[in-house]
Scaffold this motif. Sequence first.
Motif, PDB file in Angstrom:
ATOM      1  N   ALA A  76      -4.392   5.096   5.615  1.00 59.96           N
ATOM      2  CA  ALA A  76      -5.459   4.451   5.495  1.00 59.96           C
ATOM      3  C   ALA A  76      -5.665   2.879   6.236  1.00 59.96           C
ATOM      4  O   ALA A  76      -6.853   2.545   6.425  1.00 59.96           O
ATOM      5  N   LEU A  77      -4.710   2.410   6.252  1.00 61.54           N
ATOM      6  CA  LEU A  77      -4.843   1.058   6.903  1.00 61.54           C
ATOM      7  C   LEU A  77      -5.007   0.979   8.292  1.00 61.54           C
ATOM      8  O   LEU A  77      -5.489  -0.060   9.016  1.00 61.54           O
ATOM      9  N   PHE A  78      -4.841   2.236   9.109  1.00 66.17           N
ATOM     10  CA  PHE A  78      -4.608   2.259  10.716  1.00 66.17           C
ATOM     11  C   PHE A  78      -5.957   2.943  10.882  1.00 66.17           C
ATOM     12  O   PHE A  78      -5.826   4.118  11.185  1.00 66.17           O
ATOM     13  N   GLY A  79      -6.960   2.478  10.784  1.00 68.18           N
ATOM     14  CA  GLY A  79      -8.315   2.814  10.890  1.00 68.18           C
ATOM     15  C   GLY A  79      -8.587   2.634  12.488  1.00 68.18           C
ATOM     16  O   GLY A  79      -7.963   2.003  13.296  1.00 68.18           O
ATOM     17  N   GLU A  80      -9.731   3.201  13.164  1.00 69.39           N
ATOM     18  CA  GLU A  80      -9.987   3.157  14.565  1.00 69.39           C
ATOM     19  C   GLU A  80     -10.146   1.634  14.936  1.00 69.39           C
ATOM     20  O   GLU A  80      -9.874   1.338  15.993  1.00 69.39           O
ATOM     21  N   GLU A  81     -10.948   1.058  13.946  1.00 69.61           N
ATOM     22  CA  GLU A  81     -11.189  -0.648  14.375  1.00 69.61           C
ATOM     23  C   GLU A  81     -10.083  -1.360  14.503  1.00 69.61           C
ATOM     24  O   GLU A  81     -10.273  -2.543  15.106  1.00 69.61           O
ATOM     25  N   THR A 103       0.849  -1.382   0.218  1.00 67.26           N
ATOM     26  CA  THR A 103      -0.017  -0.150  -0.101  1.00 67.26           C
ATOM     27  C   THR A 103       0.892   1.386   0.047  1.00 67.26           C
ATOM     28  O   THR A 103       0.522   2.308  -0.706  1.00 67.26           O
ATOM     29  N   PHE A 104       1.966   1.223   0.727  1.00 66.44           N
ATOM     30  CA  PHE A 104       2.960   2.334   0.803  1.00 66.44           C
ATOM     31  C   PHE A 104       3.503   2.556  -0.383  1.00 66.44           C
ATOM     32  O   PHE A 104       3.379   3.869  -0.876  1.00 66.44           O
ATOM     33  N   LEU A 105       4.241   1.581  -1.142  1.00 65.20           N
ATOM     34  CA  LEU A 105       4.699   1.672  -2.137  1.00 65.20           C
ATOM     35  C   LEU A 105       3.627   2.233  -3.356  1.00 65.20           C
ATOM     36  O   LEU A 105       4.120   2.768  -4.315  1.00 65.20           O
ATOM     37  N   ASN A 106       2.857   1.460  -3.431  1.00 66.81           N
ATOM     38  CA  ASN A 106       1.601   1.877  -4.526  1.00 66.81           C
ATOM     39  C   ASN A 106       1.193   3.293  -4.433  1.00 66.81           C
ATOM     40  O   ASN A 106       0.742   3.985  -5.458  1.00 66.81           O
ATOM     41  N   ALA A 107       1.321   3.915  -3.198  1.00 68.13           N
ATOM     42  CA  ALA A 107       0.668   5.277  -3.099  1.00 68.13           C
ATOM     43  C   ALA A 107       1.874   6.316  -3.553  1.00 68.13           C
ATOM     44  O   ALA A 107       1.577   7.468  -3.517  1.00 68.13           O
TER      45      ALA A 107
END
Lengths: 184, 184
Positions: free
Chosen positions: A90-95, A65-69
């Motif tokens: 975006a991967l580190f949501g509250e849930e 995800t990091f590299l694709n962004a």
Amino acid sequence: MARWQGGAAERLKEAALGLFQTQGYDGTTVAEIAAAAGVTERTFFRHFTDKREVLFFDQQSFEGTFLNALPASSADPIAAVIAGLGGAAALFGEERRGWSRARQAIIAANPGLQERELLKLSLLAVSLTRELAGRGIDPISAALAAETGVAVFRTTFTTWVAEGETRSFPEIQDEVLERLRALL
Amino acid sequence: MARWQGGAAERLKEAALGLFQTQGYDGTTVAEIAAAAGVTERTFFRHFTDKREVLFFDQQSFEGTFLNALPASSADPIAAVIAGLGGAAALFGEERRGWSRARQAIIAANPGLQERELLKLSLLAVSLTRELAGRGIDPISAALAAETGVAVFRTTFTTWVAEGETRSFPEIQDEVLERLRALL
């Protein structure tokens, strides 16, 4: 049938975290993790090379995800890294905070797991350096921008999982970047 | 009597490097290192906890030199870290480049040694963060300045030991700092 939701790797990850929390990392065997997830030990080793790796299951998708962004081309390596950080946030949501907090407490208590985590972050810096160099950035600037990006991520993550912290991951990341700019 | 110059730890370090270069790290035993240094295996283990550690003998004096060069008080954590880097740079004189280059080639070929090196650098970042926080710097700025300092050191060192590189350690460090400022 809730336990059968998700793939085997996902179930093994959840089962492992639960066992590590109740009986400790060292006190838990792969056989116990497999049994708790309702699969065989052989299935465990099809997904993970060893017991440590079950805690780093999400690392590959994080790095992807990091590299694709990263933007396709950029003359400004720090701007590129910040775009990557924004995508990964975006991967580190509250849930996910509760899981991350529990996982981090297990890693903090075990030097072998800490070493593995350092290695993963260092490999991310290597991949990032390679991606930036592939965009024509000189090697020293590429390495510095990559290491800086990993330092920002690490500082943000450590703050985000701290007990009592309530700000969102992107909010903390913005503050960390702000402080970095103020420092230099 | 040249072999008896310096302490046992220093001789073990030199003997180990020679053996690692000629017969490989994995192909060398602690018994062979001890024999080449003219001491017993027991003496080896009085100085080093394992075979890996013999390559990190100088780490402690490096960390001490770095931390001692930090100013007693500073409101500017990056300026403090740069002062520390300047002090540590004195350890990397021209007479040491050959040894550092040989050592780095051995580490680069062995994942276990790479992991140990990452851990050492990470522990340096932890010590630096603690020292800066002890000078009243807020935790996020202290962590960022420490990680940045370690990134500058790592990038400088990697460039300094590269084949064909002839610039001095302080010259390279100045260039790395220059590029870092230009990036942000």
